[in-house]
Every structure is written in C-alpha cells, then in structure tokens.
Design a protein around this motif. Sequence first.
Motif, PDB file in Angstrom:
ATOM      1  N   VAL A 108       0.822  -1.216   0.000  1.00 53.55           N
ATOM      2  CA  VAL A 108       0.000   0.000   0.000  1.00 53.55           C
ATOM      3  C   VAL A 108       0.854   1.265   0.000  1.00 53.55           C
ATOM      4  O   VAL A 108       0.330   2.366  -0.149  1.00 53.55           O
ATOM      5  N   GLY A 109       2.157   1.119   0.182  1.00 55.58           N
ATOM      6  CA  GLY A 109       3.019   2.292   0.196  1.00 55.58           C
ATOM      7  C   GLY A 109       4.457   1.928   0.499  1.00 55.58           C
ATOM      8  O   GLY A 109       4.834   0.759   0.504  1.00 55.58           O
ATOM      9  N   SER A 110       5.254   2.967   0.742  1.00 51.43           N
ATOM     10  CA  SER A 110       6.661   2.773   1.089  1.00 51.43           C
ATOM     11  C   SER A 110       7.126   3.955   1.930  1.00 51.43           C
ATOM     12  O   SER A 110       6.521   5.024   1.916  1.00 51.43           O
ATOM     13  N   VAL A 111       8.188   3.731   2.675  1.00 46.42           N
ATOM     14  CA  VAL A 111       8.818   4.783   3.463  1.00 46.42           C
ATOM     15  C   VAL A 111      10.303   4.733   3.136  1.00 46.42           C
ATOM     16  O   VAL A 111      10.903   3.659   3.101  1.00 46.42           O
ATOM     17  N   SER A 112      10.892   5.910   2.906  1.00 45.20           N
ATOM     18  CA  SER A 112      12.317   5.975   2.600  1.00 45.20           C
ATOM     19  C   SER A 112      13.014   6.981   3.504  1.00 45.20           C
ATOM     20  O   SER A 112      12.374   7.853   4.099  1.00 45.20           O
ATOM     21  N   MET A 137       3.533   7.929   4.271  1.00 48.31           N
ATOM     22  CA  MET A 137       4.079   6.987   3.282  1.00 48.31           C
ATOM     23  C   MET A 137       3.945   7.513   1.853  1.00 48.31           C
ATOM     24  O   MET A 137       3.042   8.265   1.519  1.00 48.31           O
ATOM     25  N   GLY A 138       4.896   7.040   1.024  1.00 50.15           N
ATOM     26  CA  GLY A 138       4.871   7.356  -0.396  1.00 50.15           C
ATOM     27  C   GLY A 138       4.225   6.213  -1.160  1.00 50.15           C
ATOM     28  O   GLY A 138       3.606   5.318  -0.573  1.00 50.15           O
ATOM     29  N   GLU A 139       4.407   6.231  -2.473  1.00 50.12           N
ATOM     30  CA  GLU A 139       3.811   5.198  -3.325  1.00 50.12           C
ATOM     31  C   GLU A 139       4.409   3.819  -3.040  1.00 50.12           C
ATOM     32  O   GLU A 139       5.559   3.710  -2.626  1.00 50.12           O
ATOM     33  N   ALA A 140       3.627   2.798  -3.317  1.00 49.60           N
ATOM     34  CA  ALA A 140       4.111   1.415  -3.169  1.00 49.60           C
ATOM     35  C   ALA A 140       5.150   1.128  -4.244  1.00 49.60           C
ATOM     36  O   ALA A 140       5.129   1.722  -5.329  1.00 49.60           O
TER      37      ALA A 140
END
Length: 186
Positions: A108-112, A137-140
């Motif tokens: 459902v998303g990503s964290v960097s 969160m950003g995009e998956a």
Amino acid sequence: MQLPTPEDLKKRRNELGLTQSELAKRAGVSQPLIARIESGDVDPRLSTVRKILNAFEEAEREQQIIIRDLMHSPAIHVSPEDLVEDVVNLMHIHGFSQIPVLEKGIPVGSVSEDLIVKLMGESKKKSISQLKVSGIMGEAFPTVSPGISISVVSHILERNPAVLVIEKGTVVGVVTKHDVMKLLQN
C-alpha cells in the motif's frame, strides 16, 4: 575458430532482445559501427568482434538470473498503523534506506530515508516520530513475479528504489538496487 558472419551477429542480437544501441553500449563501440558490421559494410577488427561476443555473453548471463534467486525473503515490512519512530529503528537495525508498507500482505506504500529527512526539515523531530506510517508513506514499490529475469527488473530499478516480488497475490520477497549491484562481485 570460425568468426561469426554479420548475419550471425544480427541474429544473436535479436535473439537476446538487444537493440543496436544497447549492444553498442555493452560492447563499448558506437551504434553506427554495429549497424555497419551487421549490414556487411565494414569488416570489424578481431578485438571489436571479441567485445561484441563478450557483450552477448553478459546479456545471456543476465537473462538466466531470475529474481527468485536474488530476492530477500521474507520481505521485511511495516504496516500503515506503525509509528515513524518504529520504522526508523527497523530501518537502522537492518541497514535499509527504504521499506515497503504492507496491509494484510498487500503493498500500500513505502517509506524511505529521503522522505523522512524531508519531513524532518519541514517539522519538528518529535512530532514526526509519533506519526503513523499511513500519514507519511509514499507510493508502493512496483511488483513482479518471481520468475522474471534480472534484465527486466534492472530497468524497473532505474526509476524505483526497490521491487516487490509477488507470488499468488502475496509478497514473497524484495529486490533493491543494492542487490543487483552485488552481482558485480561474483
């Protein structure tokens, strides 16, 4: 040793799915030279033929590597309900610069690191650490199947920090740019 004909070189390039430009880049020669060799307009030096054949071998090796052999499994991930503070700790423990966000096994998303650092510049540290992942969160990450070749994933990684590997609707692994670069050590 029999040298390949211009037709042989063109046929092998096409079988590997390489354009003249891609072959030229891999072989360290110009695209017009590849075109002239394939058309029979120029008789290449042996060293040039050797560079082209080495480029073919490299392309074949890449196509033989499938993502299942390269991926990290299981994929370490966080949920949208986790706190940013916990995500930062998890990333630190594992040495990750990004991490996927999964909800019931679905991306459902990503964290960097980049995202967190950007948010820290815009706000106070304490207020960010207590936020839920769902709020920042950003995009998956893109997804692929485990049988796909490294050459396809390499192209996806040019525009994304990671790729999730999905089998039967479930995330079974993750591949990052770092994983692909490690192939150079072998």
